[in-house]
Scaffold this motif. Structure first.
Motif, mmCIF file in Angstrom:
data_model
loop_
_atom_site.group_PDB
_atom_site.id
_atom_site.type_symbol
_atom_site.label_atom_id
_atom_site.label_comp_id
_atom_site.label_asym_id
_atom_site.label_seq_id
_atom_site.Cartn_x
_atom_site.Cartn_y
_atom_site.Cartn_z
ATOM 1 N N ARG A 112 19.117 -2.655 -9.724
ATOM 2 C CA ARG A 112 18.493 -3.265 -8.544
ATOM 3 C C ARG A 112 17.083 -2.718 -8.339
ATOM 4 N N PHE A 149 25.924 -3.796 0.952
ATOM 5 C CA PHE A 149 25.468 -2.490 1.464
ATOM 6 C C PHE A 149 24.783 -2.599 2.808
ATOM 7 N N ARG A 175 27.377 0.887 1.957
ATOM 8 C CA ARG A 175 26.151 1.380 1.316
ATOM 9 C C ARG A 175 26.456 2.594 0.444
ATOM 10 N N CYS A 209 28.092 1.512 -2.746
ATOM 11 C CA CYS A 209 27.153 0.960 -3.732
ATOM 12 C C CYS A 209 26.381 2.082 -4.409
ATOM 13 N N CYS A 210 25.848 3.035 -3.614
ATOM 14 C CA CYS A 210 25.121 4.166 -4.208
ATOM 15 C C CYS A 210 26.035 4.977 -5.116
ATOM 16 N N ARG A 229 26.341 2.796 -8.371
ATOM 17 C CA ARG A 229 25.084 2.547 -9.104
ATOM 18 C C ARG A 229 24.270 3.804 -9.359
ATOM 19 N N LYS A 230 24.537 4.877 -8.604
ATOM 20 C CA LYS A 230 23.736 6.097 -8.769
ATOM 21 C C LYS A 230 24.576 7.324 -9.105
ATOM 22 N N CYS A 286 15.895 1.375 -4.762
ATOM 23 C CA CYS A 286 16.275 0.023 -5.155
ATOM 24 C C CYS A 286 15.518 -1.001 -4.301
ATOM 25 N N PRO A 291 16.304 -3.934 -2.832
ATOM 26 C CA PRO A 291 16.807 -4.451 -1.556
ATOM 27 C C PRO A 291 16.928 -3.393 -0.473
ATOM 28 N N CYS A 292 16.771 -2.134 -0.812
ATOM 29 C CA CYS A 292 16.994 -1.047 0.146
ATOM 30 C C CYS A 292 15.729 -0.257 0.442
ATOM 31 N N TRP A 346 16.650 2.549 3.198
ATOM 32 C CA TRP A 346 17.805 2.178 4.044
ATOM 33 C C TRP A 346 17.367 2.130 5.515
HETATM 34 S S1 SF4 Z 1 19.893 2.032 -2.893
HETATM 35 FE FE1 SF4 Z 1 20.621 0.899 -4.724
HETATM 36 S S2 SF4 Z 1 22.570 1.817 -5.145
HETATM 37 FE FE2 SF4 Z 1 22.106 2.365 -3.005
HETATM 38 S S3 SF4 Z 1 22.941 0.720 -1.689
HETATM 39 FE FE3 SF4 Z 1 20.876 0.081 -2.218
HETATM 40 S S4 SF4 Z 1 21.138 -1.220 -4.063
HETATM 41 FE FE4 SF4 Z 1 22.982 0.004 -3.856
#
Ligand code: SF4
Length: 245
Positions: free
Chosen positions: A68, A110, A117, A120-121, A124-125, A203, A205-206, A221
């Motif tokens: 992302r 998220f 959220r 997702c982190c 993905r992380k 990312c 979107p965040c 965020w």
């Molecule tokens: S920062 Fe990346 S991994 Fe974390 S919630 Fe947003 S899209 Fe997902």
């Protein structure tokens, strides 16, 4: 070579402040069996990457390709690999983890809750991070104290008992101005988003641009309204430091 432990953290905390950045990295490489620096391609990490390329190439480089990221970040990764001739290894989330998250929360779920959220982190992380740090006894990061209130007490080195490694922050005492001066002096390639109001880039979107007077991480965020939000990378591990690939 002596194993690193909490005593090593104390020793580095005492000796690193008096050293130049290059000397700090040489010292860190010297005490590690395997040191890994994780880069987000943010400006602090670009400074560390440039310094590692010049003075401490024994430190391995890894990045978390969450799937992302901004296109600008992906382009900078390619440029940085070529510029410094470094093998920056990209660790990606497992397909089944992303599928599980999407099935439960939706692809952009998220935004819906703190729990989503963090999930997702995690997928993905944090899980890719565990793979990136597998076998490492030293983890090098670009954390600085004045990035946010949550990072104000960042030490030069600390023993991460959950992950079983020494976490070292050689830029802990650097100001934003120190970072900008290094970039200018060494012609370090940086993400063009920084010039568009994104001091901290995660990312797509965040992450949003920050407003005048906001902290450097206020755009991360942004819909969560507190100054302690983090993705979990820099808090005690919630997943094993050996997660399978
Ligand atoms: S920062 Fe990346 S991994 Fe974390 S919630 Fe947003 S899209 Fe997902």
């Amino acid at each position: 070579m002596t194993p690193v432990n909490a005593d090593t953290a104390f020793e580095l905390g005492r000796t690193l402040p008096a050293l130049t950045l290059d000397a700090r990295l040489v010292r860190i490489a010297a005490i590690a069996h395997r040191a890994v620096m994780t880069t987000s391609l943010g400006v602090e990490d670009q400074v560390l990457t440039a310094a590692i390329a010049g003075a401490a190439r024994g430190i391995h480089l890894a990045t978390l390709d969450t799937g992302r990221l901004f296109p600008e970040t992906e382009a900078l990764l390619a440029e940085t690999r070529v510029r410094y001739g470094l093998d920056i290894v990209a660790y990606r989330p497992r397909a089944e983890d992303v599928e599980d998250f999407t099935a439960r929360y939706g692809v952009d779920g998220f935004y819906g809750s703190r729990e989503a959220r963090h999930a997702c982190c995690h997928a993905r992380k944090l899980v890719p991070l565990a793979r990136a740090l597998k076998g490492a006894d030293v983890w090098v990061t670009g954390l600085r104290r004045d990035q946010s209130g949550a990072r104000a007490s960042t030490p030069f080195a600390e023993w991460d008992g959950e992950r079983g490694l020494l976490k070292v922050n050689p830029l802990a005492d650097w100001s934003g101005e120190d970072v900008r001066a290094y970039v200018a002096a060494h012609d370090v390639p940086v993400n063009p988003l920084h010039a568009r109001g994104y001091p901290s880039i995660g990312c797509e979107p965040c992450t949003r641009a920050v407003k005048p007077g906001e902290s450097e991480r206020a755009g991360r965020w942004w819909w969560e309204r507190d100054d302690t939000r983090e993705c979990g990378l820099h808090v005690a591990a919630k997943v094993p430091a050996y997660a399978s690939s």
